[in-house]
Write a protein that holds these residues in place. Structure first.
Motif, PDB file in Angstrom:
ATOM      1  N   UNK A  28      11.617   3.576  -7.758  1.00 40.81           N
ATOM      2  CA  UNK A  28      12.315   2.314  -7.027  1.00 40.81           C
ATOM      3  C   UNK A  28      11.341   1.162  -6.968  1.00 40.81           C
ATOM      4  N   UNK A  29      10.206   1.486  -7.304  1.00 40.70           N
ATOM      5  CA  UNK A  29       9.003   1.016  -7.021  1.00 40.70           C
ATOM      6  C   UNK A  29       8.437  -0.300  -7.925  1.00 40.70           C
ATOM      7  N   UNK A  39       0.968  -1.049  -0.028  1.00 38.05           N
ATOM      8  CA  UNK A  39      -0.240   0.620  -0.200  1.00 38.05           C
ATOM      9  C   UNK A  39       0.672   1.663  -0.098  1.00 38.05           C
ATOM     10  N   UNK A  40       1.541   1.549   0.969  1.00 40.21           N
ATOM     11  CA  UNK A  40       2.412   2.487   1.016  1.00 40.21           C
ATOM     12  C   UNK A  40       3.878   2.855   0.007  1.00 40.21           C
ATOM     13  N   UNK A  41       4.251   1.237  -0.736  1.00 42.36           N
ATOM     14  CA  UNK A  41       4.794   1.522  -1.642  1.00 42.36           C
ATOM     15  C   UNK A  41       3.761   1.836  -3.211  1.00 42.36           C
ATOM     16  N   UNK A  42       2.985   1.105  -3.346  1.00 42.90           N
ATOM     17  CA  UNK A  42       2.302   2.062  -4.323  1.00 42.90           C
ATOM     18  C   UNK A  42       1.950   3.095  -4.440  1.00 42.90           C
ATOM     19  N   UNK A  43       1.952   4.139  -3.491  1.00 45.99           N
ATOM     20  CA  UNK A  43       1.745   5.288  -3.190  1.00 45.99           C
ATOM     21  C   UNK A  43       2.826   5.854  -3.262  1.00 45.99           C
ATOM     22  N   UNK A  44       3.909   5.930  -2.987  1.00 51.84           N
ATOM     23  CA  UNK A  44       5.597   5.661  -3.341  1.00 51.84           C
ATOM     24  C   UNK A  44       5.717   6.364  -5.226  1.00 51.84           C
ATOM     25  N   UNK A  45       5.111   5.016  -5.446  1.00 50.93           N
ATOM     26  CA  UNK A  45       5.303   5.025  -7.178  1.00 50.93           C
ATOM     27  C   UNK A  45       4.036   6.129  -7.844  1.00 50.93           C
ATOM     28  N   UNK A  46       3.414   6.701  -6.846  1.00 51.49           N
ATOM     29  CA  UNK A  46       2.979   7.968  -7.401  1.00 51.49           C
ATOM     30  C   UNK A  46       2.913   8.747  -7.416  1.00 51.49           C
ATOM     31  N   UNK A  47       3.915   9.068  -6.573  1.00 55.53           N
ATOM     32  CA  UNK A  47       4.540  10.184  -6.323  1.00 55.53           C
ATOM     33  C   UNK A  47       5.523  10.974  -7.155  1.00 55.53           C
ATOM     34  N   UNK A  65      14.673  -2.620  -7.892  1.00 45.98           N
ATOM     35  CA  UNK A  65      16.677  -2.045  -8.229  1.00 45.98           C
ATOM     36  C   UNK A  65      17.004  -1.287  -8.327  1.00 45.98           C
ATOM     37  N   UNK A  66      16.102   0.250  -8.561  1.00 42.82           N
ATOM     38  CA  UNK A  66      16.826   0.981  -8.295  1.00 42.82           C
ATOM     39  C   UNK A  66      16.910   2.181  -7.351  1.00 42.82           C
ATOM     40  N   UNK A  67      18.053   2.761  -6.985  1.00 41.59           N
ATOM     41  CA  UNK A  67      17.620   3.985  -6.324  1.00 41.59           C
ATOM     42  C   UNK A  67      17.609   5.369  -6.846  1.00 41.59           C
TER      43      UNK A  67
END
Length: 297
Positions: A90-91, A73-81, A279-281
């Motif tokens: 990174x996601x 849930x948090x990862x998906x949010x990060x991917x949308x920011x 795998x990205x930073x």
């Protein structure tokens, strides 16, 4: 209060507001969100201001994969920011979305929803005039109240009343099934053993619409949690600057600043462990100059 009047209140207690919205479902979703925000692996990084809610320590999550779900849930949010530091890159978006899709359409989501729904129902649904809730009926005689509810639907007058509303076009089969399943929820809370007898009786009433027992199969939590519910906190964590401990903020020299250090650690540990890291930073390294850190008034 007269016993008859108390039974009438129990009969009319409903989780739906005037717009047909299920208030208990909303409360159950809020319990889940609070549980995620106060989970130790997420709390310090993203939600340090969140306090445990009243159901935090008594909610039964069963076999629901809370840690993986919260991470997704948090990862998906990060991917949308769309941040300038490229944390969104990174996601692993496809892995995250595939997992969440399986959760939202799977049995575990329904099981968790039923558990949380029946947990918050007794305090969420109130009679607007007296403030009575099902909690007021939960004592040594709760099974008697269940018997009274069943006796009510067995009264021929109850059947006639339902039929009249259906004939007049004021009551649909969908509304009937919705209301009967809400009755089953009440019975389950008062006395779980009373549900099947009530269901079997309603099935035998050929004059009434066919009723489906959705007690444990209904999706009580509804659709996906809204990403916007945590997006502000996630954005704040991403943009949080960190400077070396031995450098003063008043230093006149250039200072190395890394943004979202804790988020970066979260991605390469929690997200990586769950298969959500691309795998990205991030490109979160910046040089901070004195003029950027202060202004001369």
């Amino acid at each position: 209060m007269a016993d008859k009047r108390t039974l009438e209140i129990l009969q009319t207690l409903s989780p739906f507001n005037s717009r047909g919205e299920d208030l208990v479902s909303t409360a159950a979703r809020n319990v889940l969100l609070n549980y995620i925000k106060t989970e130790s692996r997420f709390h310090e990084v993203f939600f340090p201001l969140e306090n445990p809610g009243p159901y935090r320590d008594i909610a039964d999550m069963g076999t629901f994969p809370l840690l993986k779900y919260g991470t997704a849930y948090i990862s998906q949010t990060i991917s949308k920011v769309k941040d300038e530091y490229k944390f969104h890159a990174t996601i692993n978006k496809s892995a995250t979305e595939d997992f969440l899709r399986d959760i939202y359409y799977g049995l575990q989501w329904k099981k968790l929803g039923f558990s949380l729904y029946t947990l918050v129902y007794p305090e969420t649904v109130k009679d607007p005039k007296t403030g009575l809730t099902i909690n007021d009926y939960l004592d040594d005689e709760s099974h008697i109240w269940a018997e009274k509810l069943i006796a009510d639907i067995m009264d021929p007058r109850w059947t006639r009343n339902v039929l009249q509303k259906i004939i007049k076009g004021k009551y649909t089969d969908t509304q009937y099934n919705r209301d009967m399943n809400e009755l089953f929820v009440k019975l389950h809370i008062l006395d779980p053993q009373s549900v099947i007898p009530a269901y079997q009786f309603l099935l035998s009433q050929r004059a009434l619409p066919a009723v489906n027992l959705e007690l444990a199969t209904r999706n009580y939590l509804g659709g996906p949690l809204d990403l916007n519910l945590i997006k502000p906190e996630v954005e704040t964590a991403i943009r949080k600057p960190s400077v070396p401990l031995n450098v003063s903020r008043l230093s006149l020299t250039e200072v190395e600043v890394f943004h979202g250090v804790q988020v970066d650690e979260f991605v390469v540990t929690e997200c990586r462990n769950q298969g959500f890291w691309s795998g990205l930073r991030p490109e979160n390294y910046r040089i901070s100059r004195y003029k950027d850190r202060c202004s001369i008034m």
